[in-house]
Design a protein around this motif. Structure first.
Motif, mmCIF file in Angstrom:
data_model
loop_
_atom_site.group_PDB
_atom_site.id
_atom_site.type_symbol
_atom_site.label_atom_id
_atom_site.label_comp_id
_atom_site.label_asym_id
_atom_site.label_seq_id
_atom_site.Cartn_x
_atom_site.Cartn_y
_atom_site.Cartn_z
ATOM 1 N N SER A 1 -17.961 33.334 -66.048
ATOM 2 C CA SER A 1 -19.124 33.889 -66.734
ATOM 3 C C SER A 1 -19.490 33.151 -68.016
ATOM 4 C CB SER A 1 -18.888 35.369 -67.054
ATOM 5 O OG SER A 1 -17.803 35.513 -67.956
ATOM 6 N N ARG A 2 -18.606 32.329 -68.532
ATOM 7 C CA ARG A 2 -18.880 31.646 -69.796
ATOM 8 C C ARG A 2 -18.725 30.134 -69.652
ATOM 9 N NH1 ARG A 2 -15.235 33.716 -73.948
ATOM 10 N NH2 ARG A 2 -16.386 32.294 -75.260
ATOM 11 N N LEU A 3 -19.529 29.554 -68.823
ATOM 12 C CA LEU A 3 -19.455 28.108 -68.595
ATOM 13 C C LEU A 3 -20.301 27.309 -69.573
ATOM 14 C CD1 LEU A 3 -19.558 27.969 -64.710
ATOM 15 C CD2 LEU A 3 -17.581 27.820 -66.218
ATOM 16 N N GLN A 4 -21.229 27.968 -70.242
ATOM 17 C CA GLN A 4 -22.124 27.245 -71.142
ATOM 18 C C GLN A 4 -21.372 26.773 -72.389
ATOM 19 O OE1 GLN A 4 -22.129 30.554 -70.719
ATOM 20 N NE2 GLN A 4 -21.983 31.423 -72.749
ATOM 21 N N ALA A 5 -21.920 25.742 -73.015
ATOM 22 C CA ALA A 5 -21.353 25.248 -74.267
ATOM 23 C C ALA A 5 -21.627 26.267 -75.371
ATOM 24 C CB ALA A 5 -21.967 23.909 -74.625
ATOM 25 N N GLU A 6 -20.735 26.346 -76.349
ATOM 26 C CA GLU A 6 -20.919 27.298 -77.442
ATOM 27 C C GLU A 6 -21.986 26.849 -78.428
ATOM 28 O OE1 GLU A 6 -17.233 28.292 -79.292
ATOM 29 O OE2 GLU A 6 -16.343 28.980 -77.419
ATOM 30 N N LYS A 7 -22.104 25.548 -78.645
ATOM 31 C CA LYS A 7 -23.051 25.015 -79.620
ATOM 32 C C LYS A 7 -23.878 23.915 -78.978
ATOM 33 C CE LYS A 7 -19.662 25.662 -83.292
ATOM 34 N NZ LYS A 7 -18.763 24.971 -84.214
ATOM 35 N N ALA A 8 -25.046 23.687 -79.543
ATOM 36 C CA ALA A 8 -25.886 22.589 -79.059
ATOM 37 C C ALA A 8 -25.141 21.269 -79.220
ATOM 38 C CB ALA A 8 -27.194 22.556 -79.842
ATOM 39 N N GLY A 9 -25.210 20.436 -78.198
ATOM 40 C CA GLY A 9 -24.536 19.142 -78.249
ATOM 41 C C GLY A 9 -23.124 19.149 -77.693
ATOM 42 N N VAL B 1 -4.733 33.391 -63.214
ATOM 43 C CA VAL B 1 -5.896 33.816 -63.990
ATOM 44 C C VAL B 1 -6.558 32.579 -64.592
ATOM 45 C CG1 VAL B 1 -6.715 35.208 -65.923
ATOM 46 C CG2 VAL B 1 -4.836 36.048 -64.493
ATOM 47 N N ASN B 2 -7.792 32.354 -64.199
ATOM 48 C CA ASN B 2 -8.587 31.211 -64.652
ATOM 49 C C ASN B 2 -9.743 31.766 -65.484
ATOM 50 O OD1 ASN B 2 -10.101 28.847 -64.886
ATOM 51 N ND2 ASN B 2 -10.818 28.899 -62.783
ATOM 52 N N CYS B 3 -9.643 31.627 -66.811
ATOM 53 C CA CYS B 3 -10.649 32.185 -67.706
ATOM 54 C C CYS B 3 -10.608 31.436 -69.031
ATOM 55 C CB CYS B 3 -10.385 33.671 -67.923
ATOM 56 S SG CYS B 3 -8.852 33.999 -68.806
ATOM 57 N N PRO B 4 -11.577 31.683 -69.908
ATOM 58 C CA PRO B 4 -11.517 31.069 -71.237
ATOM 59 C C PRO B 4 -10.325 31.622 -72.029
ATOM 60 C CG PRO B 4 -13.694 31.988 -70.809
ATOM 61 C CD PRO B 4 -12.798 32.464 -69.715
ATOM 62 N N PHE B 5 -9.798 30.823 -72.933
ATOM 63 C CA PHE B 5 -8.678 31.266 -73.765
ATOM 64 C C PHE B 5 -9.034 31.277 -75.245
ATOM 65 C CE2 PHE B 5 -6.298 29.427 -70.076
ATOM 66 C CZ PHE B 5 -5.874 30.646 -69.572
ATOM 67 N N TYR C 1 -20.257 19.960 -74.702
ATOM 68 C CA TYR C 1 -20.224 19.936 -73.247
ATOM 69 C C TYR C 1 -19.928 21.337 -72.706
ATOM 70 C CZ TYR C 1 -20.064 14.904 -73.686
ATOM 71 O OH TYR C 1 -20.362 13.606 -73.991
ATOM 72 N N ALA C 2 -20.451 21.620 -71.534
ATOM 73 C CA ALA C 2 -20.160 22.889 -70.873
ATOM 74 C C ALA C 2 -18.698 22.918 -70.461
ATOM 75 C CB ALA C 2 -21.061 23.056 -69.654
ATOM 76 N N ARG C 3 -18.181 24.107 -70.241
ATOM 77 C CA ARG C 3 -16.777 24.282 -69.834
ATOM 78 C C ARG C 3 -16.666 24.057 -68.332
ATOM 79 N NH1 ARG C 3 -14.537 29.339 -73.187
ATOM 80 N NH2 ARG C 3 -15.577 28.898 -75.136
ATOM 81 N N LEU C 4 -16.358 22.865 -67.947
ATOM 82 C CA LEU C 4 -16.302 22.549 -66.518
ATOM 83 C C LEU C 4 -14.885 22.594 -65.956
ATOM 84 C CD1 LEU C 4 -18.987 19.734 -66.371
ATOM 85 C CD2 LEU C 4 -19.244 22.164 -65.877
ATOM 86 N N ASN C 5 -13.905 22.838 -66.805
ATOM 87 C CA ASN C 5 -12.541 22.929 -66.298
ATOM 88 C C ASN C 5 -12.350 24.167 -65.425
ATOM 89 O OD1 ASN C 5 -12.789 24.345 -68.876
ATOM 90 N ND2 ASN C 5 -10.608 24.805 -68.651
ATOM 91 N N MET C 6 -13.039 25.262 -65.746
ATOM 92 C CA MET C 6 -12.844 26.490 -64.976
ATOM 93 C C MET C 6 -13.381 26.374 -63.548
ATOM 94 S SD MET C 6 -13.143 29.421 -67.908
ATOM 95 C CE MET C 6 -14.806 28.994 -68.351
ATOM 96 N N PRO C 7 -14.595 25.825 -63.311
ATOM 97 C CA PRO C 7 -15.007 25.619 -61.918
ATOM 98 C C PRO C 7 -14.105 24.620 -61.187
ATOM 99 C CG PRO C 7 -16.861 25.231 -63.401
ATOM 100 C CD PRO C 7 -15.664 25.533 -64.234
ATOM 101 N N PHE C 8 -13.586 23.639 -61.917
ATOM 102 C CA PHE C 8 -12.661 22.675 -61.318
ATOM 103 C C PHE C 8 -11.391 23.384 -60.839
ATOM 104 C CE2 PHE C 8 -9.198 19.546 -61.741
ATOM 105 C CZ PHE C 8 -9.624 18.622 -60.793
ATOM 106 N N GLU C 9 -10.863 24.296 -61.690
ATOM 107 C CA GLU C 9 -9.672 25.036 -61.311
ATOM 108 C C GLU C 9 -9.942 25.971 -60.128
ATOM 109 O OE1 GLU C 9 -7.977 26.835 -64.842
ATOM 110 O OE2 GLU C 9 -8.174 24.946 -65.918
ATOM 111 N N LEU C 10 -11.153 26.522 -60.055
ATOM 112 C CA LEU C 10 -11.541 27.323 -58.892
ATOM 113 C C LEU C 10 -11.507 26.442 -57.641
ATOM 114 C CD1 LEU C 10 -12.743 29.730 -57.345
ATOM 115 C CD2 LEU C 10 -14.987 29.017 -58.167
#
Length: 93
Positions: free
Chosen positions: A67-75, A9-13, A77-86
């Motif tokens: 579905s949640r690759l965007q950064a939570e706050k301005a400034g 399972v590859n998802c946000p935690f 970084y986006a969550r790029l670990n999940m596409p990497f794990e894919l």
């Protein structure tokens, strides 16, 4: 754990995703399969990517929620670990 029964399972935690993660893990278990997530091995002596590669190798199935690759706050970084794990999962198959 049997390869044929494992689901990587590859998802946000984070706390916001937890309300989705719990039913996902329950459903996988209810179907007689074994969910495998990066958080299950908290051994700080092993490099995180090595733990993830092991989970991918040990799992016949995988679920990737990108579905949640965007950064939570301005400034931030986006969550790029999940596409990497894919990509790791696709490469292993």
């Amino acid at each position: 754990m049997a390869f044929d029964q494992n689901v990587f399972v590859n998802c946000p935690f984070d706390n916001q995703y937890r309300k989705l993660l719990r039913p996902l893990l329950f459903t996988i278990s209810y179907l007689g399969l074994t969910p495998r997530i990066a958080l299950e091995a908290m051994d700080s002596g092993k490099v995180r990517i090595d733990r993830i590669v092991d989970l991918v190798r040990e799992s016949k199935y995988a679920i990737h929620d990108l579905s949640r690759l965007q950064a939570e706050k301005a400034g931030e970084y986006a969550r790029l670990n999940m596409p990497f794990e894919l990509g790791l999962d696709l490469g292993a198959r």
